[in-house]
Design a protein around this motif. Sequence first.
Motif, short mmCIF file in Angstrom:
data_model
loop_
_atom_site.label_atom_id
_atom_site.label_comp_id
_atom_site.label_asym_id
_atom_site.label_seq_id
_atom_site.Cartn_x
_atom_site.Cartn_y
_atom_site.Cartn_z
N LEU A 89 0.83 -1.21 0.00
CA LEU A 89 0.00 0.00 0.00
C LEU A 89 0.86 1.26 0.00
O LEU A 89 0.53 2.26 -0.65
N SER A 90 1.97 1.22 0.75
CA SER A 90 2.87 2.37 0.81
C SER A 90 3.49 2.66 -0.55
O SER A 90 3.59 3.81 -0.97
N ASN A 91 3.88 1.60 -1.25
CA ASN A 91 4.50 1.78 -2.57
C ASN A 91 3.49 2.22 -3.63
O ASN A 91 3.81 2.99 -4.52
N LEU A 92 2.24 1.73 -3.49
CA LEU A 92 1.21 2.12 -4.46
C LEU A 92 0.77 3.55 -4.26
O LEU A 92 0.38 4.23 -5.22
N ASN A 93 0.79 4.05 -3.00
CA ASN A 93 0.38 5.42 -2.68
C ASN A 93 -0.99 5.72 -3.29
O ASN A 93 -1.16 6.68 -4.04
N ILE A 94 -1.98 4.88 -2.96
CA ILE A 94 -3.26 4.93 -3.66
C ILE A 94 -4.13 6.12 -3.26
O ILE A 94 -5.10 6.43 -3.94
N ASN B 103 -4.21 10.20 -1.13
CA ASN B 103 -3.58 11.27 -0.36
C ASN B 103 -4.29 11.55 0.96
O ASN B 103 -3.85 12.34 1.77
N LEU B 104 -5.46 10.88 1.16
CA LEU B 104 -6.26 11.14 2.35
C LEU B 104 -5.76 10.35 3.55
O LEU B 104 -5.85 10.81 4.67
N ILE B 105 -5.27 9.14 3.30
CA ILE B 105 -4.79 8.29 4.37
C ILE B 105 -3.36 7.87 4.07
O ILE B 105 -3.05 7.46 2.95
N LEU B 106 -2.51 7.98 5.06
CA LEU B 106 -1.11 7.60 4.90
C LEU B 106 -0.93 6.13 5.25
O LEU B 106 -1.22 5.70 6.35
N PHE B 107 -0.48 5.33 4.27
CA PHE B 107 -0.11 3.95 4.52
C PHE B 107 1.41 3.88 4.50
O PHE B 107 2.04 4.22 3.49
#
Length: 358
Positions: free
Chosen positions: A305-310, A312-316
Amino acid sequence: MGYLKRGRFIIFTLVFFILILVTVVMNISLIEEELKERGNFETENAVDLSFNKFSEDQIIEFINEVKKDKDLIIKYYCSVVSEIKVSGPNILGVHFNDKFTKDFSLKEGRFFNKEDFDTYRKVVVVGKDILPFTKESNGYRYVTIGEDDYEVIGVIDGKDKISTSEYILYNLNPVIKEEHNIIDNSWVIDSNVINRDEITKRLINIESKSNEGKINIHERGKALEKGDSVYLIAETLGALGLAAIAVLLSLIRAIDLWIQKLSIEIGVRFCSGGSKGDIIMLLLKKYMVMSFISSIIAGGVLSILSNLNITNLILFEFNIKVIVVSMILGILMGVIIIPLLVLKFKSMNASKLMKGGV
């Protein structure tokens, strides 16, 4: 390893528990960092400025009058940057006559100077994480603003992933001069030497000299107070908190169902002379193995999820420390819940347990 198959719902629930807990912690950290960063970019004297019934030309005329006051700092929180996907307050147009509100630690280059503003030089200062997205030509780096390329003259050495490392600060003067979609809000007027009341008085004085619309001035520093930051965190993460409670209740139910599925094994151990303490220790060992497996799965999901950066509302973000703490909390819940659930076996005989009854 059959207990893993019977306990797959526990593993599934623990994965969600760790994901939600890590996300809550990391997003609280994100909000706190953004509030701190806003404090770095603004003093307690800052005010919001917006324009009511001003045309674009009238807004520009007003801002040009503000620029003449050497005590005032102008900030324009509006994205006019092309080709770089940075949103919100990370893009900031600035103008000042003396000194900006923060002394930045620069990785390379320099900050804006008076000559940049006086000559309408098209220059920007960017955070170090923006560099990969800039264009390079003849040994210089550029950021596109409107239809023009602005030269990168300085790189901010942000200390972490959030913070100043993702900022773009651009010279506001050429944008105003060339009228790049000037809007009637997103303006902040600040000062290092005069207080909020004096800033407000000077802005009203400029307004009185024109026959245009009305300006609106609002306190801005108030949003930096501790109570407001707590409220913002609670408001932003309320849904995640409710989700965490739901997952916790699901975990309790999952452990209960898992123990029910192990009732035959528990009955056999009772018949073999096993005590309730022995049963509890056996279940806890198996639960800890499932917790460890859940942490590995959750870490992998967070990394993806961090790499996908899907969004901007929630930081994974993959954070091993928070994952380990989440796993420990999950284990502690098992340490509390499992003995309580095993206590209900007290009134049951071994033969009933061996028949699958609980």
